[in-house]
Motif scaffolding. Structure first.
Motif, PDB file in Angstrom:
ATOM      1  N   PHE B  93       1.043  -1.190   0.449  1.00  0.00           N
ATOM      2  CA  PHE B  93      -0.116  -0.049   0.080  1.00  0.00           C
ATOM      3  C   PHE B  93       1.133   0.888   0.181  1.00  0.00           C
ATOM      4  CE2 PHE B  93      -1.133   0.544   4.956  1.00  0.00           C
ATOM      5  CZ  PHE B  93       0.184  -0.373   5.293  1.00  0.00           C
ATOM      6  N   HIS B 367      -7.264   8.918   9.063  1.00  0.00           N
ATOM      7  CA  HIS B 367      -6.782   8.242   8.092  1.00  0.00           C
ATOM      8  C   HIS B 367      -6.096   8.946   6.941  1.00  0.00           C
ATOM      9  CE1 HIS B 367      -7.206   5.349  10.966  1.00  0.00           C
ATOM     10  NE2 HIS B 367      -5.578   4.912  11.074  1.00  0.00           N
ATOM     11  N   ALA B 368      -7.736   9.493   5.698  1.00  0.00           N
ATOM     12  CA  ALA B 368      -8.107   9.191   5.335  1.00  0.00           C
ATOM     13  C   ALA B 368      -6.723   8.773   3.634  1.00  0.00           C
ATOM     14  CB  ALA B 368      -7.500  10.733   5.132  1.00  0.00           C
ATOM     15  N   MET B 370      -5.730   7.842   0.119  1.00  0.00           N
ATOM     16  CA  MET B 370      -6.108   8.489  -1.069  1.00  0.00           C
ATOM     17  C   MET B 370      -7.544   7.523  -2.021  1.00  0.00           C
ATOM     18  SD  MET B 370      -5.413  10.605  -1.340  1.00  0.00           S
ATOM     19  CE  MET B 370      -6.191  11.793  -2.642  1.00  0.00           C
ATOM     20  N   GLU B 371      -7.086   6.045  -1.613  1.00  0.00           N
ATOM     21  CA  GLU B 371      -8.704   5.029  -2.424  1.00  0.00           C
ATOM     22  C   GLU B 371      -9.565   4.856  -1.218  1.00  0.00           C
ATOM     23  OE1 GLU B 371      -8.713   0.541  -3.953  1.00  0.00           O
ATOM     24  OE2 GLU B 371      -7.368   0.708  -2.746  1.00  0.00           O
ATOM     25  N   PRO B 372     -10.870   5.451  -1.326  1.00  0.00           N
ATOM     26  CA  PRO B 372     -11.559   5.395  -0.695  1.00  0.00           C
ATOM     27  C   PRO B 372     -11.839   3.971  -0.339  1.00  0.00           C
ATOM     28  CG  PRO B 372     -12.031   6.288  -2.769  1.00  0.00           C
ATOM     29  CD  PRO B 372     -10.746   5.893  -2.877  1.00  0.00           C
ATOM     30  N   ALA B 418      -3.316  -1.667  -2.422  1.00  0.00           N
ATOM     31  CA  ALA B 418      -4.546  -0.625  -1.937  1.00  0.00           C
ATOM     32  C   ALA B 418      -3.546   1.291  -2.536  1.00  0.00           C
ATOM     33  CB  ALA B 418      -4.195  -1.060  -0.721  1.00  0.00           C
ATOM     34  N   GLY B 419      -4.824   2.026  -2.549  1.00  0.00           N
ATOM     35  CA  GLY B 419      -3.900   2.536  -2.313  1.00  0.00           C
ATOM     36  C   GLY B 419      -4.497   3.540  -0.581  1.00  0.00           C
ATOM     37  N   GLY B 420      -3.092   3.239  -0.146  1.00  0.00           N
ATOM     38  CA  GLY B 420      -2.621   4.115   1.182  1.00  0.00           C
ATOM     39  C   GLY B 420      -3.668   2.839   1.612  1.00  0.00           C
ATOM     40  N   PHE B 422      -2.380   3.252   5.865  1.00  0.00           N
ATOM     41  CA  PHE B 422      -1.722   3.883   7.558  1.00  0.00           C
ATOM     42  C   PHE B 422      -2.201   3.522   8.252  1.00  0.00           C
ATOM     43  CE2 PHE B 422      -1.884   6.820   3.676  1.00  0.00           C
ATOM     44  CZ  PHE B 422      -1.336   6.966   3.086  1.00  0.00           C
ATOM     45  N   ARG B 458     -15.745   9.952  -0.114  1.00  0.00           N
ATOM     46  CA  ARG B 458     -14.850  10.101   0.711  1.00  0.00           C
ATOM     47  C   ARG B 458     -15.096  10.847   2.109  1.00  0.00           C
ATOM     48  NH1 ARG B 458     -10.248   9.692   1.546  1.00  0.00           N
ATOM     49  NH2 ARG B 458      -9.577   9.048  -0.970  1.00  0.00           N
ATOM     50  N   PHE B 688     -11.783  16.421   1.898  1.00  0.00           N
ATOM     51  CA  PHE B 688     -10.428  16.968   2.170  1.00  0.00           C
ATOM     52  C   PHE B 688     -10.938  18.300   2.116  1.00  0.00           C
ATOM     53  CE2 PHE B 688      -9.389  13.578   0.069  1.00  0.00           C
ATOM     54  CZ  PHE B 688      -8.155  12.620   1.292  1.00  0.00           C
TER      55      PHE B 688
END
Lengths: 157, 748
Positions: B93, B367-368, B370-372, B418-420, B422, B458, B688
């Protein structure tokens, strides 16, 4: 049924004219290179070009694209686009991506920016920052984005 | 993204308990002859997934003493053209394990790096963390825990290729050597790995192998471009959100405005009338709440359907947290006695000649990624397949099984890029995975037996819970004129992230969650009393990149700087004296950052100041020396120089990226808008626009320097985060004369 001109092809989408370009691309046409990040034009992950301008496809309805040319990440980085190819090469050279999810949008913003530069002009660091300020990267790849945009500009000079 | 201190002998027990009826290790009796033919990448490839190996095993094959995690067959496939595909036992990720782990395996395999590819694994037992016994990505553990594992896998595969060549050429394997994907024999005879793979797969897997001397490494240690760099720079990399099966539908869910609330009434007539909407279901959601799922042909009609729902919520049974009241409650709690993590004698406190009394505030943080969040579920008979970018495929499979009323081994999790994440993709309740299963189950009951993809917006993400907890710290420190701490009375108030999860039983001791105090006092030998309060509130909380160190490092490193400043000492010299001879890695990291930054040698332009901080987390030490100023009333970070001690640097290019990225996330905590707050139980931020994260215009010039080391590697995903904010704050405090004790920064 609306017809969209995407990456040089005319494609008919059986979708309500109010549907954002993003979802026509992703869900109707199966073109998933353009990403969903915020749905509110806040993060830039969905950036595509509409008649050469970088726009946020998540809030732009397909009705606004009629008679206009849409260009997405797929065609921008397939080698056919001189500026897109330079940006793609710089992105790989600098190993910019981490998770990579936002990078389609970053590259589309960078490409539109460099296409808008007068020939022979090298953008300043502040101009690069300003051009890329609409694109969020939660992994924090910004330092390499800066370097990649500057290098792509040099390669195009 | 998970605590460092988990006792590895305990986690499997907890997981076992969780999975109850699971007989888990279906592949434990893998045959020795486990390289099987598999029609895979580019034709016939070497190796197979263990479940296939198991299915095809002959009864006569002798059982290996090796565990599934030690067998090359599940991890390395060599195609006839020599392409080596390495399967990673983690979520990729962004952190780069998808390149780092193949580098480690390829090193011992002696592969041609230009022919190495990688792919994601599943929840299969082969891909369990060799330490923790489950598929898990967190705690900066991936390289650290799988370094020896992947070396041995590569070495075993290489030994089998050598044996195959020896048999083919009728020579002693000891006369053979390898060079970048080729076996070389007497008289310069050569065979590529691709040509040998098929014969090699018929051979037994050696249990004992000799590993390279690290001085002979030619792949490990080289700054290496990510294997996915091209795909991720051209829109060609698929993520979980891009999974698409024939007939697949998309679901969005209307969740309660207050966590855990239930529905009073549902009018879905307008939603059902939206073109493309296929069904609307009332489903149970996380935390005992209820929600309404709208299932449609795509995300857009599903979202329009959700917008058209007329819902009334009953919030009478759930607590409605209010951040302002919560702060008052935390302040009151900080005055109360409570359980103590450290219990130093504080009798010197009153008599100390100098004092600092301080209160620190840290908000909730999202955490947000980028990939929901998303998860695709396909049900077939009494089994289920999940496609999800998850940090915890094992927990998710167990939770999915429970939700679906099937056995855990009937759930196959295909781990997706995965898009991030965290930390957000590792939730004890597997919230979004269970939600997706509830929808798929409801759809099947209604006769819609198709794959369903759940997709969060988001807004769902920012409002949907699992935040880094809000914390309040109070400190009273007594010290002498030379800055020697005589007594330190400290209190932490914040929700436990582990109480109520499967980790509680071994991570919460005497009422104290180990993740809340990690990073306090270490490595400094300080006379500290540390009291901890864990109030319970109706706000779901979770680890966030670097876990407890997101707040403890800030508190420790700004307070020590305060003491140094107020006693006229250089902050670097002061820390070096505290490290003494006991902490050479801290010294080395700090010294490197100092040397490369020009600290102490360069005069900064007027209005700029230096800031310093050092912190160890996940066994890696990171020091920052930064330059900052105040412009138009706002702190601005201009330059950051990092010194990193992570032992052996497997991929220095990736380490640089991780430190930079973690620093940006550390910076994110400092900037205006980096706070989640609640009013009347409702999260006030939604996207955002009001939960702000750094943009390119916020980013300093970066330099990352790594201390050379040949010791076994430690992780780097998280340790770059904690010391950034305190280094920045220390620089600003020098300029303003006032310490910063609140995140995000507030100079008012």
């Amino acid at each position: 049924m609306p017809t969209l001109h995407i990456n040089g092809r005319d494609l008919t989408v059986d979708t309500d004219p109010g549907t954002p370009i993003l979802w026509a691309l992703r869900d109707t046409l199966g073109m998933t290179g353009t990403k969903f990040g915020c749905g509110a034009a806040l993060c830039g992950a969905c950036t595509v070009h509409l008649d050469g301008q970088a726009i946020r496809s998540c809030i732009t309805p397909i009705s606004a694209a009629e008679g206009k040319k849409i260009k997405t990440i797929e065609a921008t980085t397939d080698g056919s686009d001189r500026v897109g190819a330079a940006v793609h090469a710089a992105w790989v050279q600098h190993d910019v991506a981490q998770c990579g999810y936002c990078q389609s949008g970053q590259i589309m913003s960078a490409t539109a920016f460099l296409q808008s530069q007068p020939k022979g002009k090298q953008p300043t660091a502040a101009e690069i920052d300003a051009a890329m300020a609409g694109n969020i990267c939660r992994c924090g790849t910004y330092a390499r984005i800066r370097a990649a945009v500057a290098d792509a500009a040099k390669a195009l000079a | 993204m998970m605590p460092t201190h988990i006792d590895p002998t305990e986690l499997p027990r907890v997981l076992q308990h969780l999975m109850e009826r699971s007989n888990a290790d279906t592949t434990a009796t893998l045959p020795r002859r486990s390289f099987l033919k598999l029609a895979g990448v580019g034709g016939l490839a070497l190796g197979a997934f263990p479940y296939l190996a198991n299915a095809q095993a002959t009864a006569s094959a002798a059982a290996s003493a090796l565990k599934p995690t030690q067998l090359p067959s599940a991890f390395v496939q060599i195609a006839p053209n020599g392409e080596v595909t390495v399967t990673i036992n983690r979520l990729e990720f962004g952190q780069g394990v998808q390149t780092g782990l193949p580098m480690i395996l390829a090193e011992e395999l002696d592969a041609d790096w230009s022919l190495v590819r990688s792919k994601c694994g599943t929840n299969d037992a082969a891909y369990h963390d060799p330490m923790f016994g489950m598929h898990l990505t967190g705690g900066s553990n991936s390289i650290k825990n799988s370094y020896t594992q992947y070396r041995e896998l590569g070495a075993r595969a290489r030994a089998m290729l050598l044996s195959a060549a020896a048999a083919q050429w009728n020579v002693d394997a000891a006369t053979l050597r390898t060079q970048a994907g080729t076996v070389i024999g007497p008289g310069g005879r050569k065979a590529g790995y691709g040509a040998l793979a098929e014969a090699a797969m018929a051979l037994p897997v050696p249990e004992k192998v000799t590993l390279k001397d690290p001085k002979d490494f030619r792949i490990i240690g080289q700054p290496t471009t990510r294997l996915d760099a091209r795909a991720k720079s051209s829109g060609r990399q698929d993520f979980g959100i891009d999974v698409k099966h024939p007939g697949q539908l998309t679901a969005v869910v209307a969740r309660p405005p207050v966590f855990g609330a239930r529905l009073a009434s549902v009018d879905d007539s307008a939603a059902r009338a939206v073109k493309g909407v296929q069904a609307v279901f009332r489903i149970p959601v996380d935390l005992g709440g209820e929600g309404v799922a709208v299932v449609a042909d795509g995300y857009w009609p599903a979202k329009l359907g959700r917008d058209a729902l007329k819902l009334q919520w009953d919030t009478s049974a759930v607590e409605k947290v209010d951040s302002e009241k919560q702060l008052a409650q935390y302040r009151a709690l900080a005055q109360q006695p409570g359980p103590r993590k450290f219990d130093a004698d504080l009798s010197a406190l009153d008599k100390a000649p100098h004092h600092i009394e301080a209160e620190f505030l840290f908000p909730y943080l999202a955490h947000a990624p980028m990939e929901p969040l998303n998860c695709t579920v396909r049900l077939a008979g009494d089994s289920a397949e999940l496609w999800v970018g998850t940090q915890s495929a094992g927990l998710d499979a167990a939770a999915a099984a429970k939700a679906l009323g099937i056995q855990p081994e009937q759930v196959k999790v295909h781990v997706q890029m995965a898009g991030g994440g965290f930390g957000r993709r590792f939730v004890g309740s597997s919230d979004y995975v269970v939600e997706a299963c509830q929808i798929a189950k409801a759809a099947r009951t209604a006769g819609l037996n198709v794959p369903v993809r759940l997709l969060w917006s988001r807004e769902d993400d920012i409002k949907g819970g699992y935040y880094r907890p809000m914390h309040l710290h109070r400190a009273h420190i007594g010290f002498d004129a030379r800055g020697k701490v005589l007594a330190w009375d400290h209190t932490i108030v914040g929700q436990s992230i582990l109480v109520g999860t499967v980790f509680e039983s071994f991570q919460v001791k005497d009422g104290i969650d180990a993740t809340a105090t990690e990073g306090m006092r270490d490595p400094y030998d300080l006379p500290m009393r540390l009291t901890v309060h864990h109030p319970k509130l109706n706000v779901p909380v979770l680890w966030w990149r670097s876990v407890g160190s997101t707040h403890t490092a800030f508190v420790m490193e700004t307070l020590l700087d305060d003491i140094a400043r107020s006693t006229g000492q250089d902050p670097v010299a002061y820390r070096m004296a505290l490290f003494g001879d006991k902490h050479p890695r801290h010294r080395a990291a700090l010294q490197l950052a100092v040397d490369r930054s020009g600290y102490g040698k360069t005069t900064l332009p007027p209005g700029r100041a230096w800031g310093v901080a050092v912190h160890e987390s996940f066994e890696t030490v990171v020091a920052y020396v930064v330059e900052a100023s105040v412009q138009d009333g706002q702190p601005v970070l201009h330059r950051a120089t990092a010194g990193v001690h992570c032992n052996l640097a497997v991929n220095p290019r990736s380490i640089e990226a991780q430190i930079q990225g973690a620093a940006v996330m550390g910076l994110s905590m400092c900037l205006p808008g980096a706070a989640i707050t609640l009013k009347d139980g409702v999260v006030e931020q939604s996207n955002f626009g009001d939960f702000t994260v750094p943009r390119i215009t916020d980013i300093p010039a970066f330099a990352v320097h790594i201390v050379p080391s040949a010791e076994p590697p430690k992780g780097v995903g998280e340790p770059g985060l904690p010391p950034l904010a305190p280094a920045f704050a220390n620089a600003i405090a020098l300029l303003t004369g006032k310490p910063l004790r609140q995140l995000p920064f507030n100079l008012a």
